[in-house]
Design an enzyme around this catalytic site. Structure first.
Site, mmCIF file in Angstrom:
data_model
loop_
_atom_site.group_PDB
_atom_site.id
_atom_site.type_symbol
_atom_site.label_atom_id
_atom_site.label_comp_id
_atom_site.label_asym_id
_atom_site.label_seq_id
_atom_site.Cartn_x
_atom_site.Cartn_y
_atom_site.Cartn_z
ATOM 1 N N ASP A 30 32.846 -27.570 -13.109
ATOM 2 C CA ASP A 30 33.036 -28.590 -14.142
ATOM 3 C C ASP A 30 33.389 -29.908 -13.454
ATOM 4 O O ASP A 30 34.199 -29.956 -12.524
ATOM 5 C CB ASP A 30 34.151 -28.156 -15.105
ATOM 6 C CG ASP A 30 34.152 -28.954 -16.384
ATOM 7 O OD1 ASP A 30 33.903 -28.375 -17.450
ATOM 8 O OD2 ASP A 30 34.418 -30.181 -16.328
ATOM 9 N N ASN A 85 34.019 -22.825 -26.302
ATOM 10 C CA ASN A 85 34.336 -23.705 -27.426
ATOM 11 C C ASN A 85 33.121 -23.750 -28.355
ATOM 12 O O ASN A 85 31.995 -23.959 -27.897
ATOM 13 C CB ASN A 85 34.678 -25.111 -26.932
ATOM 14 C CG ASN A 85 35.983 -25.136 -26.148
ATOM 15 O OD1 ASN A 85 36.916 -24.430 -26.487
ATOM 16 N ND2 ASN A 85 36.036 -25.943 -25.100
ATOM 17 N N GLN A 92 34.172 -28.461 -28.535
ATOM 18 C CA GLN A 92 32.839 -28.451 -27.902
ATOM 19 C C GLN A 92 32.295 -29.872 -27.851
ATOM 20 O O GLN A 92 32.237 -30.560 -28.884
ATOM 21 C CB GLN A 92 31.871 -27.538 -28.674
ATOM 22 C CG GLN A 92 30.529 -27.407 -27.960
ATOM 23 C CD GLN A 92 29.590 -26.379 -28.603
ATOM 24 O OE1 GLN A 92 29.890 -25.814 -29.659
ATOM 25 N NE2 GLN A 92 28.463 -26.146 -27.956
ATOM 26 N N HIS A 98 28.054 -22.702 -23.307
ATOM 27 C CA HIS A 98 28.593 -22.518 -21.953
ATOM 28 C C HIS A 98 29.895 -21.750 -21.999
ATOM 29 O O HIS A 98 30.670 -21.884 -22.932
ATOM 30 C CB HIS A 98 28.782 -23.864 -21.244
ATOM 31 C CG HIS A 98 29.527 -24.877 -22.054
ATOM 32 N ND1 HIS A 98 28.922 -25.593 -23.069
ATOM 33 C CD2 HIS A 98 30.819 -25.275 -22.018
ATOM 34 C CE1 HIS A 98 29.806 -26.410 -23.620
ATOM 35 N NE2 HIS A 98 30.979 -26.228 -23.008
ATOM 36 N N HIS A 100 33.373 -21.378 -20.099
ATOM 37 C CA HIS A 100 34.283 -21.945 -19.098
ATOM 38 C C HIS A 100 34.972 -20.787 -18.377
ATOM 39 O O HIS A 100 35.409 -19.821 -19.018
ATOM 40 C CB HIS A 100 35.396 -22.757 -19.767
ATOM 41 C CG HIS A 100 34.967 -23.999 -20.475
ATOM 42 N ND1 HIS A 100 35.107 -25.258 -19.924
ATOM 43 C CD2 HIS A 100 34.432 -24.188 -21.702
ATOM 44 C CE1 HIS A 100 34.675 -26.167 -20.797
ATOM 45 N NE2 HIS A 100 34.261 -25.553 -21.884
HETATM 46 P P1 AMP Z 1 33.042 -28.354 -23.911
HETATM 47 O O1 AMP Z 1 34.038 -29.441 -24.195
HETATM 48 O O2 AMP Z 1 33.557 -26.955 -24.158
HETATM 49 O O3 AMP Z 1 31.733 -28.619 -24.613
HETATM 50 O O4 AMP Z 1 32.790 -28.400 -22.359
HETATM 51 C C1 AMP Z 1 31.895 -29.272 -21.766
HETATM 52 C C2 AMP Z 1 32.315 -29.387 -20.331
HETATM 53 O O5 AMP Z 1 31.236 -29.939 -19.600
HETATM 54 C C3 AMP Z 1 33.519 -30.304 -20.106
HETATM 55 O O6 AMP Z 1 34.567 -29.562 -19.513
HETATM 56 C C4 AMP Z 1 32.973 -31.378 -19.183
HETATM 57 O O7 AMP Z 1 33.903 -31.796 -18.213
HETATM 58 C C5 AMP Z 1 31.772 -30.684 -18.557
HETATM 59 N N1 AMP Z 1 30.723 -31.561 -18.077
HETATM 60 C C6 AMP Z 1 30.137 -32.581 -18.735
HETATM 61 N N2 AMP Z 1 29.172 -33.152 -17.979
HETATM 62 C C7 AMP Z 1 29.153 -32.443 -16.813
HETATM 63 C C8 AMP Z 1 28.375 -32.540 -15.625
HETATM 64 N N3 AMP Z 1 27.427 -33.468 -15.455
HETATM 65 N N4 AMP Z 1 28.628 -31.652 -14.625
HETATM 66 C C9 AMP Z 1 29.576 -30.709 -14.769
HETATM 67 N N5 AMP Z 1 30.335 -30.571 -15.871
HETATM 68 C C10 AMP Z 1 30.134 -31.425 -16.880
#
Ligand code: AMP
Length: 112
Positions: A30, A85, A92, A98, A100
């Site tokens: 992440d 999420n 989310q 995804h 985590h």
């Molecule tokens: P969520 O909030 O559960 O949708 O999680 C999305 C996650 O994606 C967050 O923890 C972000 O930090 C992560 N994220 C967003 N863009 C990127 C990226 N380019 N590379 C890696 N992680 C990312």
């Protein structure tokens, strides 16, 4: 579903620190880690969230969880948390399903 940044990671159009991949999924760090280890496991096949996952995705969803555990072990974690999420109010922000994988520090419960 609308394209997300994760599709660009799958297509290698933007960089990511990829820890594991196979024909069905990809795991990468992440970009905004919430713990010493914070990895996301995503299906290659785009799927918005658990809320819209079809019954036929049962095998794929199981695969994502098993690979989450694989990555956790690869990162030498003995304890970790897996989080999915689902929906904006649950946090989310990227609408490509995804998992985590979070660990490397004590984790409080319940989460905020
Ligand atoms: P969520 O909030 O559960 O949708 O999680 C999305 C996650 O994606 C967050 O923890 C972000 O930090 C992560 N994220 C967003 N863009 C990127 C990226 N380019 N590379 C890696 N992680 C990312």
């Amino acid at each position: 579903m609308a394209e997300t940044i994760f599709s660009k990671i799958i297509r290698r159009e933007i960089p990511a620190d990829i820890l594991y991949e196979d024909e069905r999924c990809l795991a990468f760090r992440d970009v905004n880690p919430q713990a010493p280890v914070h990895v996301l496991v995503i299906p290659r096949e785009p799927m918005e969230s658990l809320a819209t996952a079809p019954a036929e995705a049962a095998g794929l969803l199981g695969h994502l969880l098993l690979k989450a555990a694989h990555v956790a072990r690869q990162e030498k974690l003995e304890s970790w948390r897996t989080v999915i999420n689902t929906g904006a109010e649950a946090g989310q922000t990227v609408f490509h399903l995804h998992v985590h994988v979070i660990g490397g520090r004590p984790l409080a419960w319940p989460p905020g």
